[in-house]
Design a protein around this motif. Structure first.
Motif, PDB file in Angstrom:
ATOM      1  N   PRO A 132       0.458  10.183 -10.119  1.00 23.20           N
ATOM      2  CA  PRO A 132       0.515   9.631  -8.753  1.00 23.20           C
ATOM      3  C   PRO A 132       0.881   8.148  -8.686  1.00 23.20           C
ATOM      4  CG  PRO A 132      -1.369  11.095  -8.947  1.00 23.20           C
ATOM      5  CD  PRO A 132      -0.778  10.980 -10.323  1.00 23.20           C
ATOM      6  N   GLY A 133       0.432   7.352  -9.654  1.00 23.21           N
ATOM      7  CA  GLY A 133       0.726   5.915  -9.613  1.00 23.21           C
ATOM      8  C   GLY A 133       2.217   5.617  -9.624  1.00 23.21           C
TER       9      GLY A 133
ATOM     10  N   HIS B 100     -10.694   9.135  -2.183  1.00 27.01           N
ATOM     11  CA  HIS B 100      -9.296   8.912  -1.807  1.00 27.01           C
ATOM     12  C   HIS B 100      -8.367  10.031  -2.275  1.00 27.01           C
ATOM     13  CE1 HIS B 100      -9.821   7.488  -5.824  1.00 27.01           C
ATOM     14  NE2 HIS B 100      -8.621   6.971  -5.940  1.00 27.01           N
ATOM     15  N   VAL B 101      -8.943  11.139  -2.749  1.00 24.71           N
ATOM     16  CA  VAL B 101      -8.141  12.313  -3.107  1.00 24.71           C
ATOM     17  C   VAL B 101      -8.433  13.419  -2.086  1.00 24.71           C
ATOM     18  CG1 VAL B 101      -7.695  14.078  -4.861  1.00 24.71           C
ATOM     19  CG2 VAL B 101      -8.128  11.696  -5.559  1.00 24.71           C
TER      20      VAL B 101
ATOM     21  N   ARG C 247      -1.329   0.035  -6.594  1.00 26.41           N
ATOM     22  CA  ARG C 247      -1.735   0.011  -5.190  1.00 26.41           C
ATOM     23  C   ARG C 247      -1.390   1.301  -4.449  1.00 26.41           C
ATOM     24  NH1 ARG C 247       0.241  -5.210  -2.622  1.00 26.41           N
ATOM     25  NH2 ARG C 247      -1.331  -4.715  -1.074  1.00 26.41           N
ATOM     26  N   VAL C 248      -1.630   2.412  -5.131  1.00 28.85           N
ATOM     27  CA  VAL C 248      -1.496   3.732  -4.506  1.00 28.85           C
ATOM     28  C   VAL C 248      -2.902   4.127  -4.059  1.00 28.85           C
ATOM     29  CG1 VAL C 248      -0.787   6.127  -4.848  1.00 28.85           C
ATOM     30  CG2 VAL C 248       0.451   4.269  -6.003  1.00 28.85           C
TER      31      VAL C 248
ATOM     32  N   MET D 297       0.827  -1.194   0.000  1.00 28.46           N
ATOM     33  CA  MET D 297       0.000   0.000   0.000  1.00 28.46           C
ATOM     34  C   MET D 297       0.867   1.252   0.000  1.00 28.46           C
ATOM     35  SD  MET D 297      -2.164   1.205   3.258  1.00 28.46           S
ATOM     36  CE  MET D 297      -3.628   2.165   3.054  1.00 28.46           C
ATOM     37  N   LEU D 298       0.549   2.182  -0.907  1.00 22.56           N
ATOM     38  CA  LEU D 298       1.345   3.397  -1.063  1.00 22.56           C
ATOM     39  C   LEU D 298       0.431   4.607  -1.104  1.00 22.56           C
ATOM     40  CD1 LEU D 298       3.509   2.041  -4.002  1.00 22.56           C
ATOM     41  CD2 LEU D 298       4.345   2.414  -1.682  1.00 22.56           C
ATOM     42  N   VAL D 299       1.009   5.765  -0.767  1.00 22.78           N
ATOM     43  CA  VAL D 299       0.269   7.021  -0.807  1.00 22.78           C
ATOM     44  C   VAL D 299       1.136   8.067  -1.504  1.00 22.78           C
ATOM     45  CG1 VAL D 299      -0.413   8.935   0.679  1.00 22.78           C
ATOM     46  CG2 VAL D 299      -1.188   6.633   1.225  1.00 22.78           C
ATOM     47  N   ASP D 300       0.541   8.850  -2.385  1.00 22.51           N
ATOM     48  CA  ASP D 300       1.253   9.990  -2.980  1.00 22.51           C
ATOM     49  C   ASP D 300       0.907  11.231  -2.170  1.00 22.51           C
ATOM     50  OD1 ASP D 300       2.473  11.923  -4.459  1.00 22.51           O
ATOM     51  OD2 ASP D 300       1.377  11.534  -6.328  1.00 22.51           O
ATOM     52  N   SER D 301       1.874  11.720  -1.395  1.00 23.48           N
ATOM     53  CA  SER D 301       1.594  12.822  -0.467  1.00 23.48           C
ATOM     54  C   SER D 301       1.614  14.194  -1.133  1.00 23.48           C
ATOM     55  CB  SER D 301       2.600  12.801   0.694  1.00 23.48           C
ATOM     56  OG  SER D 301       3.884  13.221   0.254  1.00 23.48           O
ATOM     57  N   HIS D 302       1.928  14.250  -2.441  1.00 24.28           N
ATOM     58  CA  HIS D 302       1.989  15.572  -3.086  1.00 24.28           C
ATOM     59  C   HIS D 302       1.926  15.421  -4.605  1.00 24.28           C
ATOM     60  CE1 HIS D 302       3.675  19.886  -2.909  1.00 24.28           C
ATOM     61  NE2 HIS D 302       3.581  19.617  -4.205  1.00 24.28           N
TER      62      HIS D 302
END
Ligand code: ZN
Ligand code: ZN
Length: 259
Positions: A218-219, A55-56, A29-30, A1-6
């Motif tokens: 983001p991906g 999720h945004v 899986r972002v 699991m990943l997140v794009d913080s910016h």
């Protein structure tokens, strides 16, 4: 699991193909992305994305690279930040690389953002380029540490990272960490405590290797996580889990609220 913080999902390069960008996020899986505002003019577009997609998330701020926009007030920021999906103030900060002449207005604008963040108790997203000493000084003078936040797209030395960490800030790495000539930055990425580390794309810019020069999205934050994992001798899952936890904690986001 990943997140794009910016990211800047509202910029034209991505806005015209948001569905594709969201599909690549799913594939890689972002699970979440924070869409960062750079002017009050672009803010409605940021907010619309945050309202449309669970999720945004969004932020409100006026970037230091925009000299010709009206003076932003604390009230301007606070009104827009008063929204459940607007989780941060920024991006804000100082940029002496792009703008060399009179920069008083940049410092004034930065102070306004820190004051607004303290009033609404939301964290700061800070941009700094060739201005590290002044950035850290203003953060300290305005007590930015009371709300904390992130030094985004970090490219400075370990000393600057250390000083920002000491003020309670997080450090976020972008695709730059994958660039061939970024050995000094990879060293910083090995040293930042895992519980203060975030990852981001800053898309549509700064696509990581092997996509350098293409439109970022983001991906592709997956490639940032992979490089940091390699540097630290961790798995990409470990880097993903830690940086995502940090993201949820810093921006006060409930983990389960995603598509
Ligand atoms: Zn920036
Ligand atoms: Zn940005």
């Amino acid at each position: 699991m990943l997140v794009d913080s910016h990211c800047h999902l509202n910029f034209p390069e991505l806005a015209e193909r948001v569905d594709e960008a969201l599909a690549l996020m799913r594939e890689n899986r972002v699970t979440h992305a924070l869409c960062v505002s750079v002017t009050l003019e672009d803010f409605p577009g940021v907010r619309a994305l945050a309202e449309r997609y669970p999720h945004v998330y969004g932020s409100v701020g006026v970037h230091p690279d925009y000299p010709d926009v009206p003076v932003v007030t604390e009230k301007d920021l606070l009104e827009r930040a008063d929204h459940p999906k607007i989780v941060a103030i920024g991006e804000t900060g100082l940029d002496y690389f792009r703008i060399k002449s009179d920069t008083d207005w940049q410092r004034e604008r930065f102070r306004t953002h820190i004051r607004a963040a303290r009033r609404c108790r939301k964290p700061l997203i800070i941009h700094t380029r060739e201005a590290a000493a002044d950035t850290l000084r203003l953060m300290d003078e305005e007590r930015a540490g009371e709300v904390g936040g992130v030094m985004h797209c970090f490219t400075e030395s370990w000393d600057v990272a250390r000083a920002a960490l000491d003020q309670g800030f997080h450090i976020s790495f972008s695709g730059i960490v994958t660039f061939k000539n970024a050995e000094a930055l990879r060293d910083v990425a090995r040293r930042v405590p895992l519980e203060r580390l975030l990852i981001e794309t800053d898309s549509p810019y700064l696509a990581p290797v092997p996509f350098r020069g293409k439109t970022n999205e983001p991906g592709l934050v997956r490639y940032v996580a992979e490089e940091i994992a390699r540097q630290r001798g961790l798995t990409v899952e470990e880097v993903g889990a830690a940086s995502s936890e940090n993201f949820f904690r810093l921006f006060n986001i409930r983990k389960d609220a995603h598509a």
